[in-house]
Design a protein around this motif. Structure first.
Motif, PDB file in Angstrom:
ATOM      1  N   ASP A 158       0.853  -1.192   0.000  1.00 32.97           N
ATOM      2  CA  ASP A 158       0.000   0.000   0.000  1.00 32.97           C
ATOM      3  C   ASP A 158       0.886   1.238   0.000  1.00 32.97           C
ATOM      4  O   ASP A 158       1.769   1.380   0.854  1.00 32.97           O
ATOM      5  CB  ASP A 158      -0.890  -0.022   1.250  1.00 32.97           C
ATOM      6  CG  ASP A 158      -1.857   1.152   1.319  1.00 32.97           C
ATOM      7  OD1 ASP A 158      -1.782   2.046   0.459  1.00 32.97           O
ATOM      8  OD2 ASP A 158      -2.680   1.171   2.254  1.00 32.97           O
ATOM      9  N   GLN A 161       1.221   3.044   3.216  1.00 34.63           N
ATOM     10  CA  GLN A 161       1.716   2.277   4.355  1.00 34.63           C
ATOM     11  C   GLN A 161       2.888   2.973   5.044  1.00 34.63           C
ATOM     12  O   GLN A 161       3.820   3.437   4.410  1.00 34.63           O
ATOM     13  CB  GLN A 161       2.163   0.891   3.895  1.00 34.63           C
ATOM     14  CG  GLN A 161       2.711  -0.005   4.995  1.00 34.63           C
ATOM     15  CD  GLN A 161       3.063  -1.390   4.464  1.00 34.63           C
ATOM     16  OE1 GLN A 161       2.312  -1.986   3.704  1.00 34.63           O
ATOM     17  NE2 GLN A 161       4.224  -1.894   4.860  1.00 34.63           N
ATOM     18  N   SER A 163       6.215   2.940   7.383  1.00 37.64           N
ATOM     19  CA  SER A 163       7.306   2.034   7.713  1.00 37.64           C
ATOM     20  C   SER A 163       7.624   2.124   9.203  1.00 37.64           C
ATOM     21  O   SER A 163       7.111   2.991   9.920  1.00 37.64           O
ATOM     22  CB  SER A 163       8.553   2.404   6.913  1.00 37.64           C
ATOM     23  OG  SER A 163       9.057   3.666   7.344  1.00 37.64           O
TER      24      SER A 163
END
Length: 241
Positions: A158, A161, A163
């Motif tokens: 995605d 997204q 990290s």
């Protein structure tokens, strides 16, 4: 407590942080771009951060105020920069800062990806921007070239997204050029300019392994200006709408 939460990000403000290369490049570059566009007068900056911008801003304005909600970050900045003791740093949360003063320049350098309610922040500080003032916002870009390549390669499911390093920094969201412009305009500003910060083709660890010449890094910064949709981060300039 929010204060403790802010202090937890302190580990991301040292040279051992995984993305120190990105920080060094972008956080030294974007203030240079802002200085070229600032109007004469006063400056309000949200966040001490890594302190990269302070040296470039301090001699450009008549009055310079920084807001930060983390005592630990402020203390680290003061310890590392004793020669910048003249800068007025106010320990406060962005959401609760109160003043009758208006500012000719307001800088939100990598702030909106951290806060709970970016719309609240933008609307609040719109009231503090002088009539002919400028707002400068920089944020990480979800659609950067290296993230898109990772997505196509199946390494990033995605684009939005976060990290582990994002979480360590206290990030809660990403932006794109379109979502950032839409948010800023919905809060009563007119977008003046949008440019990119660092055209980064690969991950930081991959780039570091290449042992690139500084001239290449400078070229990646220069070229990123023209490609905000693909750059690692976005720099947006706005004025009152």
């Amino acid at each position: 407590m929010l204060e403790n939460k802010l202090d937890e990000s302190l580990t991301a403000y040292n040279k051992s942080f995984a993305y120190e290369l990105d920080n060094h490049l972008i956080l030294n570059w974007y203030p240079q771009r802002v200085v070229k566009k600032m109007v004469k007068g006063t400056l309000l900056e949200l966040g001490v951060g890594h302190g990269y911008s302070c040296r470039q801003f301090t001699n450009q304005v008549e009055e310079y105020t920084i807001l930060d909600g983390s005592p630990a970050v402020i203390a680290q900045f003061r310890e590392n920069n004793p020669d910048l003791s003249h800068i007025n740093i106010v320990e406060t949360y962005f959401e609760t800062f109160d003043t009758r003063e208006h500012f000719d320049n307001i800088v939100m350098g990598f702030v909106l990806e951290h806060v709970e309610d970016p719309e609240l922040i933008l609307k609040k500080y719109r009231q503090l921007l002088s009539e002919n003032g400028r707002l400068f916002i920089s944020v990480p870009n979800a659609s950067s070239l290296h993230r898109q390549l990772a997505h196509i390669a199946g390494m990033l499911p995605d684009l939005e997204q976060l990290s582990e390093s994002d979480l360590e920094l206290g990030h809660v969201r990403y932006f794109t050029v379109d979502t950032l412009k839409a948010l800023v305009e919905s809060c009563g500003y007119e977008v003046v300019n949008v440019e990119g910060l660092l055209l980064k083709p690969f991950t930081t660890s991959q780039i570091t392994s290449l042992n690139l010449d500084d001239k290449i890094f400078n070229a990646l910064m220069e070229k990123g200006v023209d490609y905000p949709e693909l750059s690692t981060a976005i720099l947006l300039e706005a004025k009152l709408g």
